[in-house]
Design a protein around this motif. Structure first.
Motif, short mmCIF file in Angstrom:
data_model
loop_
_atom_site.label_atom_id
_atom_site.label_comp_id
_atom_site.label_asym_id
_atom_site.label_seq_id
_atom_site.Cartn_x
_atom_site.Cartn_y
_atom_site.Cartn_z
N THR A 225 0.92 -1.23 0.17
CA THR A 225 0.07 0.13 0.08
C THR A 225 0.76 1.30 0.00
O THR A 225 1.91 1.27 0.36
N GLY A 226 0.22 2.42 -0.42
CA GLY A 226 1.30 3.56 -0.38
C GLY A 226 2.32 3.53 -1.35
O GLY A 226 3.20 4.20 -1.31
N ASN A 227 2.09 2.92 -2.48
CA ASN A 227 3.07 2.55 -3.59
C ASN A 227 2.55 2.89 -5.13
O ASN A 227 2.78 2.11 -5.97
N LEU A 228 1.83 4.08 -5.04
CA LEU A 228 1.26 4.26 -6.06
C LEU A 228 2.06 4.88 -7.26
O LEU A 228 2.14 4.31 -8.28
N GLY A 229 2.86 5.78 -6.85
CA GLY A 229 3.75 6.30 -8.06
C GLY A 229 3.21 6.78 -8.99
O GLY A 229 2.19 7.54 -8.94
N ASP A 230 3.84 6.53 -10.06
CA ASP A 230 3.12 7.28 -11.59
C ASP A 230 2.18 6.19 -12.24
O ASP A 230 1.86 6.47 -13.33
N THR A 231 2.12 4.75 -11.43
CA THR A 231 1.48 3.94 -12.22
C THR A 231 -0.05 3.92 -11.87
O THR A 231 -0.93 3.53 -13.00
N ILE A 232 -0.70 4.50 -10.82
CA ILE A 232 -2.01 4.71 -10.73
C ILE A 232 -2.14 6.18 -10.44
O ILE A 232 -1.54 6.86 -9.31
N ALA A 233 -3.24 6.76 -10.96
CA ALA A 233 -3.65 8.27 -10.68
C ALA A 233 -5.05 8.18 -10.30
O ALA A 233 -5.80 7.62 -10.73
N ILE A 234 -5.39 8.88 -9.32
CA ILE A 234 -6.60 9.08 -8.54
C ILE A 234 -6.94 10.61 -8.51
O ILE A 234 -6.37 11.21 -7.96
N SER A 235 -8.36 10.81 -9.12
CA SER A 235 -8.62 12.18 -9.22
C SER A 235 -10.28 12.42 -9.08
O SER A 235 -10.74 11.48 -9.32
N GLN A 236 -10.55 13.47 -8.50
CA GLN A 236 -12.02 13.86 -8.62
C GLN A 236 -12.50 14.38 -9.92
O GLN A 236 -11.70 15.19 -10.47
N GLN A 237 -13.49 13.96 -10.45
CA GLN A 237 -14.12 14.53 -11.63
C GLN A 237 -15.15 15.18 -11.26
O GLN A 237 -16.27 14.45 -11.25
N GLY A 238 -15.58 16.09 -11.79
CA GLY A 238 -16.97 16.97 -11.54
C GLY A 238 -17.38 16.81 -10.32
O GLY A 238 -16.61 16.51 -9.29
N SER A 239 -18.60 16.82 -10.08
CA SER A 239 -19.48 16.55 -8.80
C SER A 239 -19.71 15.09 -8.60
O SER A 239 -20.52 14.71 -9.24
#
Length: 110
Positions: A36-50
């Motif tokens: 866990t906590g090993n996201l790096g550049d491989t996985i991106a998480i973001s909020q989109q819209g509401s």
């Protein structure tokens, strides 16, 4: 590359679901190469819209794993009795309320 979207707009609009806390939960819990906590550049998480969270994975990533983590978060927040995770199309998951009204109507008929 695979893209997943979790649509939580319904519970967010009813103010029972904290989207930013859920995003933080995903950042902390998603495992990459068994850690866990090993996201790096491989996985991106973001909020989109509401009410939408987008997860973009540049490696093998299972939608079932995302669904599992979402259910785990709902259980932790004690929302599992009211919300369920439904796959609406490939790579798109939606948080929906259980249809409580129909259940009560059926009980009255008996």
């Amino acid at each position: 590359m695979s893209q997943f979207i979790i649509n939580a707009s319904q519970p967010v609009n009813d103010k029972i679901f904290d989207l930013s806390a859920f995003e933080k939960f995903l950042h902390e819990r998603i495992k990459v190469e068994g850690r866990t906590g090993n996201l790096g550049d491989t996985i991106a998480i973001s909020q989109q819209g509401s009410g939408n969270i987008e997860v973009i994975a540049h490696q093998e990533f299972s939608g079932r794993y995302l669904k599992y983590l979402t259910k785990k978060y709902l259980k932790k927040q004690q929302l599992r009795d009211w919300l369920r995770v439904v796959s609406t199309s490939k790579g798109v998951y939606e948080l929906r309320f259980y249809n409580v009204m129909n259940d009560e109507a059926e009980e009255d008929d008996e």
